[in-house]
Design a protein around this motif. Structure first.
Motif, PDB file in Angstrom:
ATOM      1  N   THR A 161       0.856  -1.188   0.000  1.00  0.00           N
ATOM      2  CA  THR A 161       0.000   0.000   0.000  1.00  0.00           C
ATOM      3  C   THR A 161       0.885   1.229   0.000  1.00  0.00           C
ATOM      4  O   THR A 161       1.725   1.413   0.895  1.00  0.00           O
ATOM      5  N   LEU A 200      -3.114   4.049   8.669  1.00  0.00           N
ATOM      6  CA  LEU A 200      -2.409   4.657   7.533  1.00  0.00           C
ATOM      7  C   LEU A 200      -2.395   6.179   7.636  1.00  0.00           C
ATOM      8  O   LEU A 200      -2.698   6.898   6.685  1.00  0.00           O
ATOM      9  N   ARG A 201      -2.023   6.652   8.810  1.00  0.00           N
ATOM     10  CA  ARG A 201      -1.929   8.101   8.992  1.00  0.00           C
ATOM     11  C   ARG A 201      -0.875   8.445  10.038  1.00  0.00           C
ATOM     12  O   ARG A 201      -0.539   7.625  10.901  1.00  0.00           O
ATOM     13  N   ILE A 215      -5.812   7.991   0.203  1.00  0.00           N
ATOM     14  CA  ILE A 215      -4.945   7.935   1.387  1.00  0.00           C
ATOM     15  C   ILE A 215      -4.079   9.182   1.393  1.00  0.00           C
ATOM     16  O   ILE A 215      -3.294   9.403   0.467  1.00  0.00           O
ATOM     17  N   ILE A 231       1.543   5.191   0.416  1.00  0.00           N
ATOM     18  CA  ILE A 231       0.988   6.337   1.134  1.00  0.00           C
ATOM     19  C   ILE A 231       1.770   7.583   0.729  1.00  0.00           C
ATOM     20  O   ILE A 231       2.971   7.666   1.016  1.00  0.00           O
ATOM     21  N   PRO A 232       1.154   8.532   0.010  1.00  0.00           N
ATOM     22  CA  PRO A 232      -0.247   8.526  -0.408  1.00  0.00           C
ATOM     23  C   PRO A 232      -0.472   7.608  -1.607  1.00  0.00           C
ATOM     24  O   PRO A 232       0.466   7.307  -2.335  1.00  0.00           O
ATOM     25  N   ASP A 233      -1.722   7.193  -1.804  1.00  0.00           N
ATOM     26  CA  ASP A 233      -2.020   6.383  -2.981  1.00  0.00           C
ATOM     27  C   ASP A 233      -2.263   7.306  -4.168  1.00  0.00           C
ATOM     28  O   ASP A 233      -2.437   8.515  -4.028  1.00  0.00           O
TER      29      ASP A 233
END
Length: 928
Positions: free
Chosen positions: A105, A153-154, A114, A107-109
């Protein structure tokens, strides 16, 4: 051997078609030689994620295990304690991996769902908390540590390194130590201890220069800091932000590693401070910190030291210790420049006992081991401390080292440029991240589909994440064979003495006695040569070719608020313009390559590669991270070179590059404008002496310093290339035509304005294309001038770019411009041989009889197909580009100089008949 046979047949047919018919019998004097050349020398770059990808170097990559393509340039990697997650850190991006399903994944996507976590900037450091959820991230240039939740995810918190008198911090490597973080601040040359309960800094401990790598002993009593900085660079005395245009140094005050650089000099009416000794404890060293007292208890100078001799070559590059792993008694330090690992005994039997107790030489193959070219970087040590895994940044492999025997037992294939390696908690899997993965691939063309990450070379080129089951002995043998096969093939060639390019250095004399190496900036093949029908080009991308339409983007209307209300449209300004007619003319009259690639993505790499220096981990990591330069900062590490057009002392390879090789072999040389661009340079239209003036004291390489013109403007797009041509012609004429000196064997020249810049209509640059046309006219003028000198009959001119980042290409984003011209260069010829900077260097080394410097020179493709043994001495005729795009007289007007086209067409002022007669007999007598 499939590729070799096709290549051999292709070369044979091409060479035969270009040469007179001769007897098929091999002359009696013919000799057979064994060479090493890249396996992809008959192929164009390509990406094949399920097979072999062909890199710009002509090497292959075939990553082992399961591979994911991720964001470019991962320089940090951490595995969660339970082995279920991993995090890789990139520039402003991080990737979270589910290791069970091997899913990533970003980050950011790309979809924007995200949000960003880093908010600009990151550098090396990442660590997992015991909860297997929280990750601590280096925020690099921002001088902060970010706390990131890998499930939500932050970013959930932020800790600043500034305070207690420290400012402008730069977060480098970090690690978790119980209830605290140990963090390196490379800007302030320190390690800080952060209390995680209070989020406050407990203490700051001084380190060496530019602390880069961090490790801790298993008992958590000692920390180890690897410092990659060599010097602390002072500001030029008297320079301020308001007077820097006039007070900055017009030329570097001294060469590196000299008495002057150590002690300082009087220059331009000021005392310029020295840099001290490159052997100081603070320079390129590993410091051991006692965490119970916060004291540095030992300072180790690992690797080979500057000034030592290796096989009759003086060491000019520091060892660049960058990473440390620690066992129960020994710490292991990767020395990138030396291709070795230092062993440090941190529990000596006595205070006087030797601490540096051994070296692991990373020998991988008898055919390669004489030269450097591995660049060891990240490492992992097994729990039993018997096996060491080492990421070899420049070999595209991980070395497996038997610690007890101190030998490499095998190699694991990786993507391009492996940076970090880690082991799963059960030690059944090796995880590897690589900066450039499978390469870039095309970034334009009729069939190209724009990917979500973008088309700029640094964006389209994805990194890789590999999960490789720990190989058994048999599998490791197979992997090792694959790595070596990806790197080179052994090619046996017969040299009949006819080709002006010898098969190897020092085997015979070439009729070519002078090489002029012209480097330019930032262009791809297609945008200049895409219209050439003899090459593999895409004419739709040839924005700097023939018959070009120049458009500018304008707004159509404005509302009552003054804001644009309609979408901008393209306004046609010029049609049918010939932007770079001399480039196309040279390509058609002489020889060019449609299969040449820059090894570099941008100038920070390019000026290393093209001058024979492999970028080390310091260069690569800086290139992949924002780093603010501030000459007035209280943080000494903010005055770091981060050179984009030069080579820093931190970057020098063990025995140097091209300059040092020529100096060792007594090759006469002269430099017009190379190695002139450092961070903090002042580059105005009036900065014409060297193109750039220095606000901070940075040295030049010692080998080239005395052989560099003091009156030639290197990189500075505010200075017209036509001005540079006047400087070049004036000095060339004074020294080597009218003067008593002979033209050197090797001359470098930088003509940089095809880099491009914003429109400057008041200075004769109304369009981006104007810079290209200025550059094109300069290239034409150089060949026009040189081909009318007495040296032309024994001359080779090589013209190329330092990097391809300014354009797009339908084959590969790295494909760029390579032209060769001279009497011994084939006429109207296109080379399809895969070529890179290593091939260009090999050409120069073989002709001038200079031994190779590194593994890239040694294994590069041999460009014999460019040459003929039947010289054609016809000179080149320069042509003017479209006057609507670039007016050379207008460009020279601010300097109150006249662009004298008739004088240019006439060529250099030639010697009289008596001089020519004397020159003839000197040559006949073997003096020349």
């Amino acid at each position: 051997m499939k590729y070799l046979s096709v290549f051999t047949l292709l070369l044979a047919s091409v060479y035969a078609s270009a040469q007179p018919v001769r007897s098929t019998a091999v002359p009696a004097k013919a000799k057979t030689y064994t060479t090493l050349q890249v396996p992809g020398r008959a192929e164009f770059c390509k990406i094949d994620v399920n097979g072999k990808s062909v890199l710009p170097s002509g090497r292959y990559v075939t990553p082992a295990g399961q591979t994911l393509r991720i964001s470019n340039d991962p320089f940090g990697l951490a595995i969660a304690p339970n082995g279920q997650k991993a995090v890789s850190l990139h520039d402003g991006v991080l990737t979270v991996f589910n290791l069970a399903s091997l899913q990533a994944t970003r980050i950011p996507d790309y979809a924007g769902k995200i949000p960003p976590a880093l908010k600009a900037g990151s550098f090396l450091g990442v660590a997992f908390a015991p909860d297997n959820r929280t990750a601590y991230l280096s925020n690099g240039d921002k001088g902060r540590v970010l706390v990131f939740d890998t499930e939500q995810l932050r970013t959930i918190d932020s800790i600043s390194l500034d305070g207690d008198g420290y400012t402008d911090s730069f977060t480098s490597d970090l690690l978790l130590n119980g209830n605290e973080l140990l963090v390196l601040d490379r800007a302030n040359f320190r390690m800080v201890r952060i209390d995680l309960a209070t989020k406050r800094i407990r203490t700051s401990i001084p380190t060496g220069r530019q602390p880069f790598g961090l490790a801790i002993s298993p008992d958590r009593k000692l920390a180890f800091v690897a410092n990659v900085g060599l010097y602390a660079y002072p500001k030029v005395p008297g320079v301020t932000k308001t007077n820097k245009d006039t007070m900055a140094l017009k030329f570097p005050p001294y060469a590196a590693h000299t008495k002057e650089s150590a002690e300082g000099v009087e220059v331009e009416g000021r005392r310029i401070p020295g840099l001290g000794s490159p052997l100081a404890d603070e320079a390129m060293s590993v410091w051991t910190v006692d965490l119970s007292t916060n004291k540095v208890v030992y300072k180790a100078k690992t690797g080979v030291q500057i000034g030592e001799m290796i096989e009759e070559a003086e060491v000019v590059g520091g060892s660049s210790p960058n990473s440390v792993v620690v066992g129960s008694r020994y710490a292991y330090v990767s020395n990138a420049t030396n291709d070795n690992i230092s062993i440090l005994d941190y529990k000596p039997a006595s205070r006087t006992a030797k601490r540096l107790v051994g070296t692991i030489s990373l020998k991988v193959d008898p055919k390669l081991d004489r030269y450097r070219g591995l660049m060891p970087f990240g490492m992992a040590l097994t729990k039993d401390q018997k096996t060491l895994y080492v990421a070899l940044l420049a070999l595209n492999a991980v070395a497996v080292v038997d610690v007890s025997t101190r030998k490499v037992t095998g190699l694991i294939p990786t993507g391009w440029g492996p940076t970090r390696v880690a082991l799963s908690p059960d030690e059944k899997t090796v995880y590897v991240v690589s900066a450039r993965g499978h390469g870039a691939g095309p970034n334009g063309g009729a069939t190209f589909v724009k990917p979500p990450q973008g088309t700029y070379i640094g964006d389209i080129q994805l990194g890789t994440f590999q999960a490789v089951p720990v190989p058994d002995a048999a599998q490791l043998v197979t992997y090792t064979k694959q790595v070596l096969a990806n790197t080179y093939e052994t090619v046996t060639l017969t040299d009949d003495g006819r080709n002006p390019l010898p098969v190897l250095p020092k085997t015979r004399q070439s009729p070519i006695k002078h090489i002029v190496y012209i480097t330019k900036e930032n262009r791809t093949y297609d945008e200049v040569f895409g219209q050439l029908k003899t090459g593999d080009g895409d004419s739709t991308l040839a924005r700097f070719g023939e018959g070009v339409t120049i458009k500018t983007r304008v707004s159509t209307s404005r509302g009552t608020s003054g804001r644009t209300t309609d979408k901008p449209i393209d306004s046609v300004r010029v049609t049918g313009a010939d932007i770079m007619p001399n480039h196309l003319r040279v390509a058609r009259q002489f020889a060019f390559s449609d299969n040449f690639y820059c090894d570099s993505d941008a100038s920070i790499h390019g000026h290393h590669w093209m001058l024979g220096t492999i970028p080390n981990e310091w260069v690569e990591a800086n290139a992949a991270s924002e780093g603010r330069f501030d000459m007035d900062s209280k943080a000494p590490g903010r005055r770091f070179p981060k050179a984009s057009g030069a080579i820093d002392p931190e970057d020098y390879n063990e025995i140097g590059g091209l300059w040092e090789a020529f100096e060792r072999n007594k090759i006469s040389m002269y430099n017009f404008g190379q190695v002139n661009e450092f961070a903090g340079n002042i580059e105005e239209w009036t900065t014409t002496q060297f193109g750039a003036a220095q606000s901070v004291v940075f040295p030049m390489p010692k080998a080239v310093y005395p052989h560099t013109s003091r009156d030639f403007a290197g990189y500075n797009t505010n200075v017209p290339d036509q001005y540079r041509m006047e400087q070049f012609e004036r000095e060339f004429t004074a020294k080597w035509i009218k003067g008593k000196e002979k033209m050197p064997q090797f001359v470098t020249m930088q003509i940089p304005n095809d880099h491009g810049a914003g429109p400057r209509p008041d200075f004769a640059y109304p369009y981006l294309h104007s810079y290209m046309a200025d550059n094109d006219l300069a290239v034409g003028r150089v060949l026009h001038f040189l081909s009318r000198t007495k040296y032309w009959k024994n001359m080779l001119v090589i013209i190329t770019e330092d990097d391809p980042q300014g354009g797009v290409d339908h084959i590969d984003a790295h494909r760029s411009v390579l032209l060769m011209a001279g009497p011994y260069v084939k006429r109207n010829y296109v080379s399809h041989t895969h070529a890179n900077f290593g091939s260009v260097l090999k050409t120069m080394y073989n002709i001038l009889g200079v031994p190779y410097v590194n593994q890239y020179d040694q294994t590069a493709s041999l460009l014999q197909d460019f040459f003929t043994d039947k010289p054609d001495y016809r000179p080149y005729e320069v042509v003017l580009p479209d006057g609507r795009v670039f007016d050379p007289q207008a460009a020279m007007k601010p300097y109150k100089k006249v662009f004298d086209w008739r004088k240019i067409q006439k060529g250099p002022e030639m010697d009289d008949r008596a001089d020519q007669r004397a020159e003839h007999y000197r040559q006949q007598n073997g003096e020349y």
